[in-house]
Structures are given as C-alpha cells and as structure tokens.
Write a protein that holds these residues in place. Structure first.
Motif: not given
Lengths: 74, 253, 360
Positions: B83-84, B113, B116, C58-59, C61-62, C65
């Motif tokens: 994600a980062v 993460e 996706h 996707e969330s 949380v994602a 981040n």
C-alpha cells in the motif's frame, strides 16, 4: 592456453564466519581459521592462494559483502 | 605471479556493490537477506537509478534494510508495504519503487495489500523473502512453514488440521491480471544468484515500463530459525522447500 | 478556477476544497456517511486537471498506509472515513505521528460503538484527542460547524500538519457532512513541483540525490535512549502547537451567566438554544472550540469565576466535558447534555437541559 589466476581479499572485520564462501569455492582456497575477529567470529581466510581461479563464487554467496575478488590472465 | 600483483583495481572482478554501505548488517551469519540486498544494490546501480529509487522496508528481519542500501527508504507498518509502495509510485511515476517483504509480512498480515496491489497492477517490484519462518520474533510459524516443520509456535511440527497448509502465495498472484512477472529464485549458489539477478532486473525494468507488478520470490534460508548451519540450511532448503515452492518463472507476460 | 460560490454538501465541499488546494493524492474506502467525498473526487477527475491522484483502496487500512507512503514522499495526501473506518486507520495514524509525517484525515462521525449506526454522532472525541492509536502522540484536530468550514479546514489542516510535520484530522459528523449550505470555494492553487517539495521537505523519500545522505522515513528506533529523545522532541512540538494554534469562537459570552460549550453540529443547535434562552431573559453564551486538540483550555479558564455554570452539549455520553472540567479547574458547575446512537437533539431539548441541570 592462457592460465587464469585469481586472488581473494576478505574483510575479516565484517565476516561472520558463516562458511558459505568456503563451501562455494571449487578450488578449496578458503578455510575458516582458528582466529576470531572483533565480534568473536572465526572469519574466513585464504589458505591456498595459489589455487584461486578468480571465479568469484565466494564473493557472490557472501551475505555480508566481505569478499573482493581479483583475476588476471597469465 | 604473486597474489599482491593480482590485487589491483584493474583486476577486480567482484566486490561489495557500490550502493551497499559499510554498516555492519544485523542479519545472522549466512542469512539469505544479505545476498538479496546485494543484488538489489547492484541492479539499481546497473540501471543508473540510484537517485530515483524508493525502497519500502517491511516489519520483520528486513526492517533495517534501510540501513544498508544507500537509497531513500520508507519503513512501512507490518504487511502494508504494498500500500505504501502504491502511493509512492502513483505520486511519483518517474521513480522506481519496490517493496521488500518477508513471508509473514507479505503472506499473512499483509495478504490483502499484496493481492490488491498486484491486482491493480501497480508498477512496482515486490521482493519476497520466503524462509518459512518468522525470524525477527524468534522463529514462529509462518504462512509458508512446511507441514511437519517445527517452529516455536508449532513445536510438534505444522499440522494441517491445526494450522492449515503452507501458502503458495506466488501461485495465487500468478492468477491476477495485474502481475506481469512472477518468479521463484534462490541465492544459494553463484549460478542461482546470477539467474536471480537477471529476474530482479527484469522486474525493475517492467516497473519502469509500466507493465504491472513483478513479484520476485526468493526461497530462502533462516539458519538461526531452522537451527542448522548456513550450509545445512541451503541443503535442507533444496531438499524440502523447493519441492513445495518449485523454482523458475511462474508467469512472464 | 477562480473563487466560486456554490451550494453543496459538506462532504462535497471537502472534495472540491482538496482539489483547489492542490492536494497530490486522496486514498479512501467507502463508508456512510462520507462516501460523497471520494464520489465527488472521482466525478471531478482531478487527475486530468491538477494531476491529483485519487484511488479507491481495498480497505481503510490500505488507504491510511497509502497516505503514509505519499506523505513520506513529502506529498500533500489525505484520506477520509467514518468512525468504524477511523478505528482501522489508527495504526497508520500512530505510525505517521511517530515518523513525523504530515497528512490530513477526515472523520465524518457516526454512532458507535461497533458497527453502530450511520446517523450523526460525536462519540469519537476521546478516540481523536486522547490518543486512539498507540504511543504518546497527538493529532491536530479541527471541528468544522458549517459547510464553509468543511472547505476551509482542508487548507487549515494541511497548513498546520505541514507546519509541524504531524497528522491532522477534520473531526466532522454526519450532520455537517450531509447538510447542504452555501460555500465559497477558494481559487485553484497549483500542485507543488518535486523541486519545491525537496526544498520544503528535505526529509522526503523522493530518491537520494548525490548531495545528501539517504532519507529514511521510519518510526522505529530500538535504542531506548534515542527513542526517549524522539519522544521528548514530539512533546516539545506538541507544547508549541498548544501554545500557538488554538482556535475557538465565542458568541454572546461577555455578559453571560451561563455558558454552553459545544463543537460541530452540536454548536449549531446550541446557537439557536442560546437565542431562545436570551428571549426568556437567561443570559447564556456559546463557547465553540474549533481546535479540539489543541484544546482552548486557557480561554475557557477565563470563565471559571465569571459564569454560574457550564453545559457541554455533545452528541455522545459526555466526553469533551472532561476537558472543560479540567479547563475551569472545577471552579464552576459543569454539566453534560447529549443524545446517543445517532439522535440529534433540538434547540428546545438543549434549553430544557440547561434549565434543568444548571438553573433549576
């Protein structure tokens, strides 16, 4: 036929004595010595420098980047 | 010819990569991480991308990856590196962005993460170290721990009824349209390392060519966690890990 | 785009204000009652105009981040959610605070705990200003009470968060998010160039140039002595923020015998209530904190011997009341009135509570 000769320099202070270079060497050039470095590891040493063919296998497998390899064609 | 005559800069054929600094690495003796770090440092430098690369460090043994390779780094929360990396790359399309993750980070806490980011086809490289154990926390069971393999949280061996099965996450990632390269490599011999480097370079090139996500899995050892010598670990890895996680290119499009 | 007067929802105002401020990226996940923020952004397609990145993650949380990752590159990035989603983001917010990263998070609160309700609430006050995530950190918190402030607080939140390298939150609620009002949208600012970011945020991970050491954005420090120093640096920063960035509004407080302290939508209801009270000859003033952290404790303290009592009106079971009691050192009577579970009280309810609890 040209003969190849290599030389290995080991940064003994970085070496953790994992032995992977000793195993990787096809010419039995390297050993883990009895001496220990500042961290207490039996660091790798060149025992049979004449046999070195400069293949650099030792350098590739060294996780800590302790090994520099040189090679000349004679 | 005397050894001292050979040891001259013009005769150098191998040495520590330029981008690896002199910080002593915290990894245990014989750890695969060090070799993979060297490969990343070499590929980034070979591509002339040292000033344009952003690495995303995980939580796990490689949490301190940022101490060893002289590029800019972002240390992510556990599992969130993809994600980062997604944001770092989307906001800086001209940069080369990679995440570096272990099996727990990538295939347990960060599964969502990972999947996706790959499914969106983020133009990043995911470097995945699979040594089937949690090294940093002291050798607990990982999602990739083999059946029967003993760890501190499956001390009698991983049991599928209790713990489920080893997760072949790279095989899952192959199924996603967003991945362009998925491959499994090892770094236990010079030949394997040279091959792995080519795959790593291909992944980084894919990311800059906008081809999608490249996943480079390294089936690796954890000598301390496995309670073996580094050499024994390599042999055990080839005999036990590789049958479960077969090597080679799983996807290349 | 020049300055423009529009009629829109609070959530929509946030989206438009973000584009116009020159935000670099938005990362979100749908949740009621704030989904219009991402919907508006997607509809506006700012990536075609300003170059702003908008991504549905996707969330939650994602998403947080992604904000962490974008902020680590020195970019102006934001996310939005509502209460349950904010709970998920707290880990990331703690990491941002620990890595000293700027960024804007919007919470359009709904009733909890748990999945709760989609109706308005202010029950995340504790979560926002007392920590929420782990560790000794503070979150700059703005409480808008109008659609205009929803828009204005985007710029204010980013400005404060970049001034102090600390995350900031707009703590709104379902009323402010969903209601429509007139709003003046600011003129379009251009997004910053990489050169400008490298200069203003020299710590940003944008690729190591040859003239500096590598940048590492992290909250990790295993050396306890160094970690204590990090924490002391944070605390010093928080003190500076507390001394310099407090915002509040006072309405008819000068001659007041009683005060209502309320923020966000509760303050709007209370504003009507104090008018009704004054029509009955009861002198009530309204004190509205705009920053919930830093809290306007000094300004409230001035009333500790001036008023006969204070009523906090909150859409919760009594959370901000603790800060009000601390601010006035319990030297005047402080009572709470609130409705729970998504119920919004009427001005008459507030007036009745004021009489019952303070005037008797």
């Amino acid at each position: 036929m040209a003969k190849i000769k290599g030389a290995v320099v080991i940064d003994k202070d970085r070496c953790k004595g994992c032995d992977l270079c000793v195993v990787a060497c096809p010419a039995d050039v390297l050993i883990l010595g009895q001496e220990v470095n500042g961290k207490g590891y039996n660091y790798a040493q060149v025992a049979n420098s004449d046999e070195c063919i400069g293949c650099a296998n030792c350098g590739y497998v060294c996780p800590d980047g302790c090994i520099t390899v040189y090679k000349v064609k004679l | 010819m005397d050894t001292l005559e050979i040891i001259k800069p013009e005769n150098k054929v191998y040495g520590k990569p330029r981008l690896m600094n002199d910080n002593p690495m915290h990894y245990c003796p014989g750890c695969s991480h060090g070799v993979v770090h060297k490969l990343i440092a070499e590929v980034v430098d070979d591509m002339g991308m040292a000033e344009k690369t952003i690495g995303i460090a995980p939580v796990g043994c490689a949490v301190f990856a940022y101490n060893y390779i002289d590029i800019d780094w972002i240390e992510a929360a556990h599992g969130r590196a993809p994600a980062v990396a997604t944001a770092a790359k989307r906001l800086n399309p001209d940069k080369m962005v990679f995440s570096y993750q272990g099996d727990g980070d990538l295939a347990a806490i960060g599964t969502a993460e990972t999947i996706h980011a790959c499914n969106r086809g983020e133009n990043i490289v995911i470097v995945f170290i699979n040594n089937a154990i949690y090294g940093m926390t002291g050798g607990q069971m990982a999602p990739t721990t083999l059946l029967g393999m003993k760890t501190s949280t499956c001390p009698y061996g991983r049991n599928e009824h209790l713990n489920g099965y080893p997760l072949k996450i790279s095989d899952l990632l192959v199924q996603l349209e967003g991945t362009c390269l998925v491959t499994r490599e090892t770094v236990h011999t010079a030949a394997a390392i040279k091959k792995a480097k080519k795959m790593l370079r291909k992944g980084f090139e894919n990311s800059m060519n906008g081809k999608g996500t490249s996943v480079i899995e390294f089936v690796s050892t954890c000598a301390s966690g496995w309670k073996m010598t580094p050499d024994q670990s390599n042999k055990w890895m080839m005999e036990n890990m590789v049958p479960m996680y077969p090597l080679g290119i799983l996807k290349d499009k | 785009m020049a300055e423009e007067v529009k009629l829109m929802k609070g959530n929509e105002a946030i989206a438009h204000a973000a584009i116009r401020y020159g935000v670099d990226g938005y990362f979100g996940y749908p949740i009621t009652p704030q989904s219009e923020i991402m919907e508006t952004l997607m509809d506006e397609k700012p990536w075609e105009t300003t170059g702003m990145v908008v991504l549905q993650a996707e969330s939650e949380v994602a998403a947080i981040n992604m904000v962490y990752g974008g902020a680590a590159c020195g970019k102006r990035v934001m996310t939005s959610s509502s209460s349950p989603g904010i709970s998920l983001k707290l880990e990331g917010i703690s990491y941002m605070a620990g890595a000293e990263l700027p960024g804007l998070i919007i919470n359009v609160m709904r009733g909890g705990p748990g999945l709760g309700t989609i109706q308005p609430s202010q029950a995340d006050y504790f979560q926002t200003v007392k920590g929420g995530g782990h560790g000794d950190y503070r979150l700059i918190t703005l409480a808008p009470a109008s659609v205009q402030e929803m828009a204005d607080h985007v710029a204010l939140g980013f400005d404060l968060s970049f001034k102090y390298n600390n995350p900031a939150m707009i703590l709104a609620d379902g009323v402010i998010g969903q209601m429509m009002e007139k709003v003046i949208l600011p003129e379009q600012k251009t997004r910053r160039t990489e050169e400008e970011i490298r200069k203003a945020q020299p710590w940003a991970a944008l690729g190591k140039s040859a003239d500096r050491e590598r940048n590492v954005v992290t909250s990790l420090e295993l050396d306890s002595a160094a970690m204590e120093q990090n924490n002391l640096r944070f605390q010093k920063k928080y003190k500076t923020i507390e001394e310099n960035e407090v915002l509040y509004e006072e309405l008819l407080c000068d001659d007041a015998d009683y005060l209502i302290v309320a923020f966000g939508s509760a303050s709007r209801i209370s504003q009507k209530a104090i008018q009704m009270a004054r029509n009955e000859g009861i002198k009530v003033g309204l004190f509205r904190p705009i920053t919930l952290w830093p809290y306007p404790a000094k300004a409230l303290n001035a009333y500790k011997e001036k008023v006969k009592g204070i009523l906090t009106v909150e859409l919760n079971a009594g959370q901000m009341i603790e800060d009000v009691k601390l601010a006035v050192e319990c030297k005047t009577q402080v009572e709470h009135y609130g409705r729970l579970g998504g119920i919004v009280p009427t001005p008459q309810d507030v007036l009745s509570a004021l009489k019952e609890k303070l005037i008797k």
